[in-house]
Structure formats: C-alpha cells, structure tokens
Design an enzyme around this catalytic site. Structure first.
Site, PDB file in Angstrom:
ATOM      1  N   CYS A  62       0.876  -1.245  -0.018  1.00  0.00           N
ATOM      2  CA  CYS A  62       0.032  -0.015   0.102  1.00  0.00           C
ATOM      3  C   CYS A  62       1.096   1.284  -0.010  1.00  0.00           C
ATOM      4  CB  CYS A  62      -0.948   0.092   1.229  1.00  0.00           C
ATOM      5  SG  CYS A  62      -0.088  -0.281   2.813  1.00  0.00           S
ATOM      6  N   HIS A 427      -1.664   0.733   7.413  1.00  0.00           N
ATOM      7  CA  HIS A 427      -2.154   1.127   6.135  1.00  0.00           C
ATOM      8  C   HIS A 427      -1.886   2.503   5.434  1.00  0.00           C
ATOM      9  CE1 HIS A 427      -4.347  -0.410   2.484  1.00  0.00           C
ATOM     10  NE2 HIS A 427      -5.113   0.751   2.576  1.00  0.00           N
TER      11      HIS A 427
END
Length: 733
Positions: A62, A427
């Site tokens: 990510c 994330h």
C-alpha cells in the site's frame, strides 16, 4: 482502516462493468459512485487525466500504491515521464502486453505476503456447520469494494517491460514509464493495475523492500525520485557521448574527403561540437535548495552551505499547524557545549547560531510530516498523534528570506494518509485532487469520490488513527484560486436552489413572523404564561390622567380571562368573550396600521432631509468652485497686465535713441520677446569688465533707462518667474 473508512456509505452491491446497461430487474447491481461520476464524462482524452485506476495490493504494497497515485496525478511529472526520452508507440505497448506472462493472483504468491483465502476451506472455519461458515459481507466495507473492483476489472497486467522501445536499461524509471503508458493507452476509464514487474524491479535493487514488513511511504518516495533523477542524468550523458561520437566521425569523414579532393592539409575546426544539454525537468519540478547559515558569535563571521532537497521534512508539535512547523524549521539554533561550530576565521571551536532557510522553491513541494519519532525510553520508533492543521493554500513565510520568489503560492493536491497505531504496522491510502473530477480516495483497488471537506479529516485528532503523513503542494496563482471558488460557488448555489424549493419561502415567513400570544392561546396557558396576554395591548398608547399617572390599559383583568369549565360557561359568556376578542383584534390592527403610517411618515421626512442636505452640499461645492474660478481669472488678468508692461519696457529699450541701432540679426538676438520665462540665474549680466569686448552679449544684458524702474521691473519678473505665456512677435522689425 475498516473502522475509519467503513463509515462512508456507498450504494452499490456488485459492481457492473463500466458502460454496460444495467438490468431492469430489482436485483440489478447499482453502479458505484465512481461509475456514476464517469457515465457522462465525455470522450476519453489521450493524456490520461480522466483515467481512475486502482492498484492491486500484494500484501504490504500500500505504501507503493499511494505514492504512485500521487505522482501520476501530478500533471507535469506524468507528462515528462511519458515524453522522456520519447513516447512509446501504442502498437509496441499492445505487443508487450500481449506477450506478457500470465498474472499471478496475490493469494498464490510465494513471498510470504499472500492474503489468506476466505471461505470454508480456511483453518478458522474448519469444523463449523455450513450455515455458520459463510457470513454475510458488509457491502459498505472497503474489503468488499476491493473484491468487486477486481471482479469487475479490467485488470492491467503489468508483468512486462518495454524499455527496449526507448533504448534504456530496465530500472525503476522504465517500470514507472511502462505503468503510466499502460494507463494512458487503455480504452477504459477505470479498472485495476497489477504492478508486479514494478515491485520486482524495486525489490531487486533495494534489499530493504524485500521483506514482508510494513514499509515507509516517505522512504519509497525519496528512493523513487532519486532513482528517476539518476536514470535521467545517465541517459543524458549517454546521449551526449553518442552525439559527440557521431559528430567526430562525421567530421573525420568530411576531412578525409576534403584531403582527397584538394590534396592539401586541413586543420580541425575551432568551433565546439554542439551537444544536447542535460535534461532538468525533474529538478525544476521537485528540487529546491536549502541554505544553512552559521554565524560565529565570536567574530560575527557568517558561513553558508547550500544543499538540494527533493522533499522537505519538518518536526511536529502538539496543537500546531504546517505554517508553525515551517516557522520552527527556520528558527535560529544555538550551537554550544558539545555542538560547537569550528570557525575557519577564528581557527577553533566557537559558539554559533545556525539557521536553515529555503533559497530556491520547487514547483511541487513534497512536505513530509515526521509522525514517527525515536524514543530512548522505549528504544524504538513511536507514532505521534499530534494535531497538525494543514491548509488548502500555503505560503512559506519566514523560511524564504533570500529566495527568488518568496511569496509563491501553493495549492494542496494530494495527501498520503497513514492509518495505524505505530510505524511497524498500518495502512496507507491517498486522497488526491484530480483536474476534472475533484477529490478522490485511492485505497489500493478501490477508488471513490469524496467531498472537499473530507480532506480535513486527517489532522491527527480524529478517531481511527488516520493521520496525514506526506502532503503534496503545487504552485498556483490567485486568479486560478478565484476562478475555482467562483465555479464552486455556482455549483453550490444551484444545488441549494434545487434542494430548497418550497422550503425557503416558508423559512422566510417564519423569520418575519412576530411571536405574539393571542387571548385564545392565553386561555389555554396555565400559570405564569397567561400573564403575557396583557402584552397584546402594548401597541396601543395609554392615555394620561390629569395627575400625570398612566391610565391602566383597557384590557380584561387576568381573573376575568381565566379558563372556566365548559359546563359553567354559557352562550352569553361565549358571545361576550368573542366580542372582546374582536375588539382587541380590531384595536391591534388599528395600532399596527397607525404604527406603519408613522414609520412611513418618518421615512419620508428622513428622505427629504437627506435630499436637502445633499442639495446644500452641492450648492456649497458650486459656490466654492465659482470662487476658485474667479480667483484664477483675476490672477490671469494680473499676469497678463504684467506681461504687457514688460513687453512695452522691452520695446522701449530696443528702440532707445542713445543705443546704437543694431543690425537686423543682432536685434533679433537681443530681443527678449523670444523667451517664455523671466530672468534666471544664468541670464544675469556679467560683472566682469572683460566681458564687454564679447561680440555677442547675453540677450538679457540690455541697459535700463531708469535704475529705479529697472529694479522694480526685475522684482516683478522675479515674482512671475514661473508664468509661461506666448510672446507676441508682430511688432518686431
């Protein structure tokens, strides 16, 4: 991540292919917000600005996806990557895609980053009844939306490399160029990119990105920009060397031909061989210059050292802003005790003051907020959840004293957000402002439009552990900001008018309504509320008695209007109450009418007084203007009389019988009628006797007939030195 972004509702179940006609049955899938946004988007452009592709996550990638999305929607960076060293042929891109290896889903990856398969075959669901194995999925969760994006497609399989088409060795820059070209060439506006070849190239040359651990997005951005800069410089040197070799070979061939033809010796050319200058597009976009100023406190000597930067990292403070952090970045720092400065002028360690300033501003400012700080107590990095406010528009005050353009205005266009409690897990997502479609949220495979206010949710004080980590600002102008604000205002106004039809008039009537309590309402109000019924008669002015006391208003007594039982109340009492109510209503209307009439009368009188005052002011102005005009005319007449007297005096001096009659040319030179001003310091007669022998004396040195008259005339000329009038030449002979 799910707790924060799961709150955003989206009306879709299974995502259909873009451009397909939805089925007419009630169970038909509802288009996603991105698909609804792109349905009426118009023709596809060939610059890639209207393409909105998500990126497949291979377990822990990510950080890479968010940075790549921010760089793709940086328009000048994307255009330069696509055009350097030249744009690829669409046929070669299509051929490379056709010959690419098959895509390997992340579930079968062997690098330890694979996602666990969901379903009854997993270890968590083993041994459970079939009706409890499959739980209904939340259709508003990001995980469900990402699955639907992969199912819908199209998926761009980036498992190939096309560096041979533009004659460069394969590296991160060529992989990035392949990725951008694949999106631009594709005929779809939305889909998912599978950047497997890019990740393979990244891990091949950088060992720290090979593990399955959580990576830092800022480190990847710094590595990528430096790699692109090195690749461009290497390619430029290669092209320059090739051009020099070609020029030398062509020159040697021309020399040999000339020797054969002429049979004489030829010398090499003195002019240098023209070579292509190194390409500086990445330096012009992202590179700035920092100046470190150190002032020795002993000898006051100031030393400077310049260093380039591609991104700017600033320390954070609790309850601050980006502007405050930049101001602290450029504050003076004392170098003392163990950190003394070695001064070359003094020849030893001295106490000094150090300050960092920005000497050259970049066009695109990548601002890194230091959210991760090493703590000695814990012996590890820790995430800082400080509230740091970042603006839409930014000026770098107090950091650019000697810069070329210190007042350059920046606009926020992309944010990389870190979601998580620490630096070792979490994330990354990106919130980006596109050219035509506003702000979009890029969460790996999922792309969704968001509101402008959604950008301000990542100051660090919101729930969900989501904090802004890297801010991307690009230069802009005041005119562009005003135009954008006008467009947003028009859109908001049209939306308000559309949504507020039938509500605005009612709201205005409620605002203009005077809250009064009628006698009917007061009959049903218990306790103290009934006392306010007497306020209905406040509009009627009570009459004064002879003794000066105010007469009690003619309203019924509070005891008379108290509610009585419906059984005891007769028809006569009802009629009496109705009559009293009508009289009160009539008196109230009469009082309101009288009040309105009085207000209108006062308004008319005020308007008359205002117009009268305005007329008086205009009349005074006219009188003052006429007086000034008369004074100017009198001054002009006096000046004209003085000019006539001076001309008469000059003619008398010119035709004096005592003076010898000069010739025509001398008389023309000696006449003062050609001058437009009075005597000046340069025109005064000279006192030196030797000047009498000069053949051409000054024009103003004519002797006067009477000394007293001459002195009077000189004083008048001195007063009218600055009066300019046209002289009369009619009487010269």
């Amino acid at each position: 991540m799910s707790s924060f972004f799961g709150k955003r509702k989206s009306q879709h179940a299974a995502t259909p292919a873009l451009g397909t006609t939805p089925a007419k049955n009630p169970n038909a899938p509802v288009p996603t917000p991105l698909e609804r946004m792109l349905m009426n988007a118009g023709p596809i452009r060939n610059d890639g600005s209207d393409k909105f592709f998500g990126m497949e996550n291979f377990g822990n990638t990510c950080y890479c996806n968010s940075i790549l999305q921010c760089l793709y929607y940086s328009v000048p960076f994307r255009d330069n990557v696509l055009s350097y060293p030249r744009r690829s042929n669409p046929e070669s891109v299509a051929q490379a895609q056709a010959n690419a290896p098959a895509r390997v889903p992340p579930t079968s990856q062997a690098n330890g980053n694979a996602k666990k398969p969901q379903g009854p075959s997993s270890a968590r669901n083993a041994g459970t009844p079939p009706n409890q194995q499959q739980k209904p999925e939340d259709k508003d969760s990001p995980e469900y939306k990402k699955k639907q994006a992969l199912i819908t497609g199209p998926i761009l399989n980036m498992s190939y490399e096309n560096s041979a088409d533009y004659e460069m060795p394969e590296d991160l820059f060529t992989s990035l160029k392949d990725l951008f070209e694949a999106v631009v060439v594709n005929q779809s506006r939305s889909g998912v990119i599978s950047p497997s070849r890019f990740l393979e190239t990244l891990r091949k040359g950088n060992e720290m990105f090979r593990s399955a651990m959580h990576q830092d997005a800022h480190e990847f951005l710094n590595l990528l920009l430096n790699t692109v800069l090195e690749s461009v410089e290497t390619q430029d040197r290669k092209l320059i060397a090739q051009q020099k070799a070609d020029a030398a070979s062509s020159e040697s061939e021309d020399t040999d031909i000339a020797k054969v033809e002429s049979g004489t010796v030829s010398f090499p050319s003195v002019l240098p061989v023209p070579t292509a200058s190194p390409n500086k597009w990445l330096s012009d976009l992202f590179e700035g210059t920092l100046t470190s100023e150190t002032r020795c406190l002993t000898c006051e000597n100031v030393s400077q050292r310049d260093e380039p930067f591609l991104d700017l990292s600033v320390d954070l403070e609790q309850h601050s802003s980006v502007t405050a952090c930049l101001r602290r970045f450029s504050e003076e720092e004392m170098l003392c005790e163990r950190n003394k400065f070695h001064c070359d002028n003094c020849g030893g360690l001295q106490e000094a003051e150090k300050r960092m300033k920005i000497k050259r501003l970049p066009k695109i400012l990548a601002l890194h907020l230091k959210r991760f700080k090493y703590t000695e107590d814990l012996q590890r990095l820790q995430k800082l959840f400080h509230k740091v406010v970042y603006p839409y528009h930014l000026r770098l005050f107090n950091t650019t004293d000697d810069a070329e353009d210190p007042d350059r205005l920046y606009e926020l266009y992309a944010i990389v957000v870190h979601i998580g409690g620490g630096p070792y897990h979490g994330h990354y997502v990106a919130v980006i402002k596109t050219q035509d479609r506003g702000w979009l949220l890029f969460d790996d495979e999922m792309v969704e439009p968001v509101d402008r206010s959604f950008v301000l949710n990542f100051f660090g004080d919101q729930a969900g552990l989501a904090c802004a980590y890297v801010l991307f600002y690009q230069e802009t102008t005041i005119e562009a900001i005003r135009q954008e604000q006008r467009n947003e205002g028009k859109a908001r106004m049209s939306q308000d008018v559309t949504n507020g039809l039938g509500v605005m008039p009612k709201h205005s009537n409620e605002m203009n309504r005077v809250p009064t309590i009628s006698p009917i309402t007061s009959l049903t109000m218990p306790g103290e509320a009934a006392q306010y019924a007497a306020l209905d008669h406040a509009a009627t002015a009570p009459q004064l008695k002879t003794n000066g006391h105010v007469e009690t208003p003619s309203s019924p007594h509070l005891a008379a209007i108290r509610p009585t039982s419906p059984i005891v109340q007769s028809k006569k009492e009802k009629a009496k109450e109705e009559k009293v109510r009508k009289e009160e209503e009539k008196a109230r209307k009469a009082a309101e009418k009288q009040f309105e009439k009085q207000a209108e009368k006062e308004r008319v009188e005020n308007e008359k007084q205002r117009r009268k005052d305005l007329a008086n002011k205009l009349q005074d102005a006219h009188k003052r203007q006429e007086a000034e005009l008369r004074a100017a005319l009198e001054a002009s007449k006096a000046s004209k009389a003085d000019e006539d007297r001076r001309n008469a005096l000059e003619r008398a001096e010119t035709y004096s019988p005592t003076s010898s009659s000069p010739s025509g040319l001398d008389r023309f030179k000696r006449s003062k009628s050609l001058r437009f001003g009075s005597l000046t310091k340069k025109d005064k007669p000279r006192s030196n006797p030797s000047d009498e022998n000069v053949s051409e004396p000054p024009s103003d040195s004519v002797p006067s007939i009477n000394p007293n008259e001459s002195e009077t005339q000189k004083e008048k000329e001195k007063k009218n030195r600055f009066s300019i009038r046209k002289k009369s030449f009619g009487k010269l002979t």
